[in-house]
Design an enzyme around this catalytic site. Sequence first.
Site, PDB file in Angstrom:
ATOM      1  N   GLU A 182     -12.300 -12.612  12.431  1.00 26.65           N
ATOM      2  CA  GLU A 182     -11.719 -11.487  11.700  1.00 26.65           C
ATOM      3  C   GLU A 182     -12.735 -10.786  10.789  1.00 26.65           C
ATOM      4  O   GLU A 182     -12.570 -10.727   9.566  1.00 26.65           O
ATOM      5  CB  GLU A 182     -10.513 -11.948  10.866  1.00 26.65           C
ATOM      6  CG  GLU A 182      -9.372 -12.466  11.727  1.00 26.65           C
ATOM      7  CD  GLU A 182      -8.199 -13.025  10.919  1.00 26.65           C
ATOM      8  OE1 GLU A 182      -8.324 -13.117   9.689  1.00 26.65           O
ATOM      9  OE2 GLU A 182      -7.173 -13.351  11.517  1.00 26.65           O
ATOM     10  N   GLU A 205      -4.527 -14.911  17.838  1.00 26.24           N
ATOM     11  CA  GLU A 205      -3.633 -15.592  16.897  1.00 26.24           C
ATOM     12  C   GLU A 205      -2.290 -14.878  16.942  1.00 26.24           C
ATOM     13  O   GLU A 205      -2.217 -13.686  16.659  1.00 26.24           O
ATOM     14  CB  GLU A 205      -4.199 -15.561  15.473  1.00 26.24           C
ATOM     15  CG  GLU A 205      -5.577 -16.202  15.340  1.00 26.24           C
ATOM     16  CD  GLU A 205      -6.098 -16.231  13.904  1.00 26.24           C
ATOM     17  OE1 GLU A 205      -5.326 -15.910  12.978  1.00 26.24           O
ATOM     18  OE2 GLU A 205      -7.282 -16.549  13.717  1.00 26.24           O
TER      19      GLU A 205
END
EC number: 3.2.1.23
Lengths: 636, 636, 636
Positions: free
Chosen positions: A148, A320
């Site tokens: 991320e 995710e």
Amino acid sequence: MSSGLQRALGVCYYPEHWPEEIWARDAARMVSAGITWVRIGEFAWSRMEPEPGRFTFDWLDRAIDVLASAGLRIVLGTPTCTPPRWMLDRFPDMLAVDAMGRVRKFGSRRHYCFSHAGYRAASAAIADVLGQRYGQDPRIHAWQLDNEYGCHDTVLSYSEAARHAFQDWLATRYDTIDALNTAWGNVFWSMEYDSFAQVDLPNLTVTEPNPSHALAFRRFSSDQVVAYHTAQVEALRAHTDAPLIHNYMGRVLDFDHFEVGRSIEIASWDSYPIGFLSDRLEATPAHKSHYLQQGDPDMQAFHHDLYRAVGRDGRWWVMEQQPGPVNWAPYNPAPLPGMVRLWTWEAFAHGAEVVSYFRWRQAPFAQEQMHSGLLRPDDAPAPGLAEAEKVAAELRSMPEVCVQQAQVALVFDYASEWAWATLPQGAGFRYFALMLDAYRALRKRGLSIDILPSTTSDVTGYKLVLAPGVATLPESLKRALGQTTAIVGPRCNAVTEELTIPTPMGPDLPDLDVTVTRVESLPPGVERSVPGIGAVQHWTETLEGSAQVTLRDADGAAVMVSNGALSYLGGWPDSALWDHLIADAAARCGIDTQPLPDGLRCRDTKTHRFYFNYAATPCAFDGLSLPAAGVAWARR
Amino acid sequence: MSSGLQRALGVCYYPEHWPEEIWARDAARMVSAGITWVRIGEFAWSRMEPEPGRFTFDWLDRAIDVLASAGLRIVLGTPTCTPPRWMLDRFPDMLAVDAMGRVRKFGSRRHYCFSHAGYRAASAAIADVLGQRYGQDPRIHAWQLDNEYGCHDTVLSYSEAARHAFQDWLATRYDTIDALNTAWGNVFWSMEYDSFAQVDLPNLTVTEPNPSHALAFRRFSSDQVVAYHTAQVEALRAHTDAPLIHNYMGRVLDFDHFEVGRSIEIASWDSYPIGFLSDRLEATPAHKSHYLQQGDPDMQAFHHDLYRAVGRDGRWWVMEQQPGPVNWAPYNPAPLPGMVRLWTWEAFAHGAEVVSYFRWRQAPFAQEQMHSGLLRPDDAPAPGLAEAEKVAAELRSMPEVCVQQAQVALVFDYASEWAWATLPQGAGFRYFALMLDAYRALRKRGLSIDILPSTTSDVTGYKLVLAPGVATLPESLKRALGQTTAIVGPRCNAVTEELTIPTPMGPDLPDLDVTVTRVESLPPGVERSVPGIGAVQHWTETLEGSAQVTLRDADGAAVMVSNGALSYLGGWPDSALWDHLIADAAARCGIDTQPLPDGLRCRDTKTHRFYFNYAATPCAFDGLSLPAAGVAWARR
Amino acid sequence: MSSGLQRALGVCYYPEHWPEEIWARDAARMVSAGITWVRIGEFAWSRMEPEPGRFTFDWLDRAIDVLASAGLRIVLGTPTCTPPRWMLDRFPDMLAVDAMGRVRKFGSRRHYCFSHAGYRAASAAIADVLGQRYGQDPRIHAWQLDNEYGCHDTVLSYSEAARHAFQDWLATRYDTIDALNTAWGNVFWSMEYDSFAQVDLPNLTVTEPNPSHALAFRRFSSDQVVAYHTAQVEALRAHTDAPLIHNYMGRVLDFDHFEVGRSIEIASWDSYPIGFLSDRLEATPAHKSHYLQQGDPDMQAFHHDLYRAVGRDGRWWVMEQQPGPVNWAPYNPAPLPGMVRLWTWEAFAHGAEVVSYFRWRQAPFAQEQMHSGLLRPDDAPAPGLAEAEKVAAELRSMPEVCVQQAQVALVFDYASEWAWATLPQGAGFRYFALMLDAYRALRKRGLSIDILPSTTSDVTGYKLVLAPGVATLPESLKRALGQTTAIVGPRCNAVTEELTIPTPMGPDLPDLDVTVTRVESLPPGVERSVPGIGAVQHWTETLEGSAQVTLRDADGAAVMVSNGALSYLGGWPDSALWDHLIADAAARCGIDTQPLPDGLRCRDTKTHRFYFNYAATPCAFDGLSLPAAGVAWARR
Ligand SMILES: [Zn+2]
Ligand SMILES: [Zn+2]
Ligand SMILES: [Zn+2]
């Protein structure tokens, strides 16, 4: 852009969090739940290298062995978003600095400045070490680089490292300081520099900095992410042929994902529908209550389509997937029963190869202790597990379906987000919100959409292209838009790449004589009515030129002008006006649309139409009957 | 205070922004539009002195030549609000520091601390250089010093330079540290100092600092602006007899404009009606929507009247007049057609000698690229130009009209703004808001108003004087108020100049036996009804004494007490109560008033009554019929 | 916990603020008003020790003499919350640092870091000097230590002194760094430390720090207050047998008051009902308007009951009682006539030995110049004085009444406040708000309440015990809850003392098979209905286990489960549901309750029932008729 649906399930697993005794049972339970992929390693640097240069991969070897032996395919992560505490002894100045000038300290994650050369090299080095050890390991089927990028507002750093790197970047871009002064218009307010070394970062100025300065810093900062990323890519490429992946975060727009994606095979993103609704969406409280336990019905699909465009050959994953309540949003309710399945199927319908749940078991400690997993902290199944298992079972009976090119495309451009964040002109102007409004309007008419970068130079095959808010239209895209029906605007091609106003003024479209001669931003509650149709809100433009006016407001002022298939839209539509624009444009170019019931969304693959009921109540449509949070599919 | 209406138009021009080839055409177009004055130079330091001591005035000479040759009168600005980047190499510590202790960096404008002696000298030096070169130049008809002192919150600086200067200022004011300790009551919480060198700036204290300390810092900071200004005045005075001007910014109240104005001939201000409405006015969303494209109907007039009081012999200008949408407010809509003309005429009706538009042409770069001008960035006329031209045409047929002393006066006192900002006691208490409420109430009854400083000692000639919120009433003003009908209060003469409570307690008015024995601040939505008339809101006082009660609240408590022509008002009226107070007081002192229709405002000159329709709908009144944004005038 | 009502009045007095000539008259007026106690000295360090080591107690001696001669009993304060300016020359690093890293400067009060060893020693030293001089002085009947620990957010300091002390504290707590790493789960995100010296304070991390880290810092910070306090206690104990007191501030929860209270005789608190309502209560604007001039009807009583628990043998005072408008809340209205009397009687009814007004005379200078006293700045009586005098008169005719143990108890736990502030999971979750809701629900049914610390191990004698929100239930309390009817939850025993999730998961209650398997936080406006009864808001839990479900929501999900007398509540009730729970539980355990009229509250002593009408309108109940702000009492 037409890969087959691979449609496998995955899960994020942290062997370092659990006693080694339970790894094998965990692996077996994953397999029995229908899970194929497992991601590991991305936060485990302190366990891989507890002291500088002392590597301890034995535990990781054993974890890989246990997982692979159970039949799982492994994604191995580089742990560079969590440098160990000792790294600060090596590089005390590696920490990012926030816009207020405060050092962002150790004690959570992402505690590094993308511009720090030493840390960048250290990141490449650990990637190299991992590549050497596992690059040829057949059990490692893919790699994740870092985690991320940009999450927690980490792209823009005001450190000394960033300042020096910015000056170098400027010197490369502009060659001479005079060129920079001219490009930015520094004569204004006597902001002229004598050397690149005088150019500071654009924070803490007395009033706002020169927008050109600020945008240059944005471009630089994005480039630093790309360069940081590239260092790891190069380190790994030397050792492995397995696909490389990054997991982007929803609505983290401070760097160019297309640029990061260019050097790797697969794009993935982290999809937290309920967290995002609470945390990062402009929406009324009523909308947020309506979709409280479902997430916004278009936010996920938008990102799915975006990352299909970012991934090489359209390859993308959800790395995710929210499986239950999270911990990080202002409010954290549980998904409605069925939503975990719905989100998963929606991703597959948009072409995801893998949907991987975050995470296998809720860790009972540290920052995300309240973030659910497929298992509870006490090892019992959480509600999400059964939904994942249901999807796994359904997948087995589902024929291979394929992504097909959509009829409609939407242009998405990261630099436009930076430009308008730098120069909003109205407190309500957010590029992403404009994009999501356009996307939502298309979806509410049942359309499937492809997202295109602004570097696109060919849109043949699309019947309709929308390009709202593109700050600077590249010539190639401008020409391409003439190939089909297109709606450009609002606020399109309004500035140069330096964030100055071009002359002639925009949008400067081929064969469409229209100039935006004035813009206005409007406060909430104020709108310009388009009688009988809807209204313009937030942003409105004065359009001049000989182009035919195809929409007018109540004062007779042009809201849209057109020449044949090309239209320019001079305001930010409300939902009624958006619906009219889409319905009308679709009809003109031969696309069937129909308004969908509240909360229902569709997605077409080559062979099937999927239906997703985001409403908390049942819904009937097209002869189908869907419960709340229901999913259905039918051959087309 | 009764100068003739000069009524000329001007414009702000930046030759350094444009190719020299177009200067002459620009000048000709200005003249043909009816423009007389042109302001130049105030942001051009980096072009006047690109390196320390190397002056490059050739371009400025040529610009002056071109403009003057076309028949324009020039205002030349000192460029001191935009020190070039090299100035920081000379004075690395010249930057201001904000209340949070952060250095306010280079990269926009006003990047200097008023207390920095070196930069103050450098500012005087460039003024001296300009004075030497152009002081006797007959084409330079006036000078502007710096630009918008205090804009962007720049008066209060917490730098080391400010700290040392503050200590010196305190030593001069109090002579001994014991005197300071006593004056401030530092025995409270053991805050006593042993030396002036121990006195820090009043920021970042654990809880709020001593209000006396904070107010002293406010007074000091205002004095630093005056001293900084005076240095430039002195430099220019040595070389020129042309009038000196400063352009104050709307609602920038952190320094005493009367004090700055004392040493120069002409006051001017920068009038951005729509920007101010959005950016710096307490008002309901409904009010802001209602006047979204017009600006608040009293904000401009208030400042016009204020600067007529600040200017020597009543001489004042609008130096920057909004000509279209601006860029810096939260929302930036366009003026209704007609408003640019209305604003211009309103300024003239209030006695402006010159109304100068900001700016000639919208520069397509840097911070204000979205701020409109009379011309668009592409050189085409913007809508404001035609309105300016219309005013120019109307001016030619308008006889000279003259400012006459108003019947009503309102006292305005900068130190009261500082006192109540330091010690608000209720989150809703803003001195300026109270003043604007009073001013608005007078205007809604059709009255013209003069604003008076608190140093006024003679109000003969005024039938009615209002003095709300004057923190400390000077004895001379107190005596003067006995000369006419006056309403004093609320919160008047409540504190000493040191921001302590006097004994006997205020308001201590001659021949009016009233004491404010208790004050209360009220949250929004709570009010004390004055039955049949209106209500008190925000602030209410308990009045004791033998004075006759002339207004009571629903509980019978005194809201106003009077003795003959002098009244003390013990609360903050809502608009209905204000209207009653004004109507009643006007009737008592023989002033004709009538309530005006929504959005209509009047202004009387010696010979004419002007009418301004701020409403977005037509309005009929006094036999006149005004369109939206209409202006009318009639001989009285 | 059953001391007799001493019921005396006191006042806070600052002889150093006033000319010595008026001290005697002040003292006489105090006595004639019925005042018994006078607190002095707590802010006067600069007058006690104007230079390091030079003590000037002559004025204090004379003040004590004057006051004691008039018959007043003196509380002498240590002045350590206001170190003189010279202290900073001794300890330049003694200042606290805020969470943003900014030094909190001199110029108000509480400008010290609790962790600074030098200042801690200096504080003990001045206490020692005072103890030596006045410890055996019979005129000094009690001592106050410091003033309002933690007020102005002063418990958490991020200074270097705090960092070093924290590392030492951690080393003591965990012994080895591995133990710390394990306890905190630092393997998550590679946050593992190699030594205690690497552990920084948990501020300015990139995203939130490890909650275990943050909670440890909270515990440490509370311990530092206790240690700082203990140093003064020890210094004074050596010289005096008079009782020691600290005056806690309302809703200042950053340190453990029970721990501070352990070493001193008397707890006291500073009660500002109207200030607190405006400043520090979650409540709707309607509630705040309704009680604008009265204060919240339960906030004071809650604190009274809390400090009765904190004080040794139940001894407690109100050390500062609001006597009129204050200066520090957002809005500062005056109390309704009668409220000063009401607040005073309410404190006595809850067992206060002394209610002491802050302050004798409003000082006309410095920070609190707008904070009223019993006298106005001009020496005239303020309205509060007459009410105090009325109470004094009433006290004389009132027989001694006694505190008796309540039938109902509520557990209050400071560490739970810290835990949930660290890990709220929902923006609406504040432990204190949950407690006050529970307390209010009990009070609205007419109940008197005892507050118990979580260290309680015996609740026999209570018919009903409520324990909402206790983060970690000590085993002893868990067992004690089985002794009576108890309602535990929501969010009870959900985490370990390290702020990690225990396995098995909570609440882990004896003989009640229930596990909280999932929690959800809900935004404002969203609730889960409990049909016919009320609703759950803010927080809701999924309950699993075999325990009998005694309340269900509209979906049939368990809201409360019970086994015999023990219930676990799985959500945050709205007021209707709270009322049902209380009424039902009370009925089950044989407590009489009845709903009280709006604004009415009761309090039972051994012999009397007191009634307090917080409404602004009269009220009739139990055959009594109370005016607005009325107080009544009747023998039981
Ligand atoms: Zn994540
Ligand atoms: Zn300006
Ligand atoms: Zn206090």
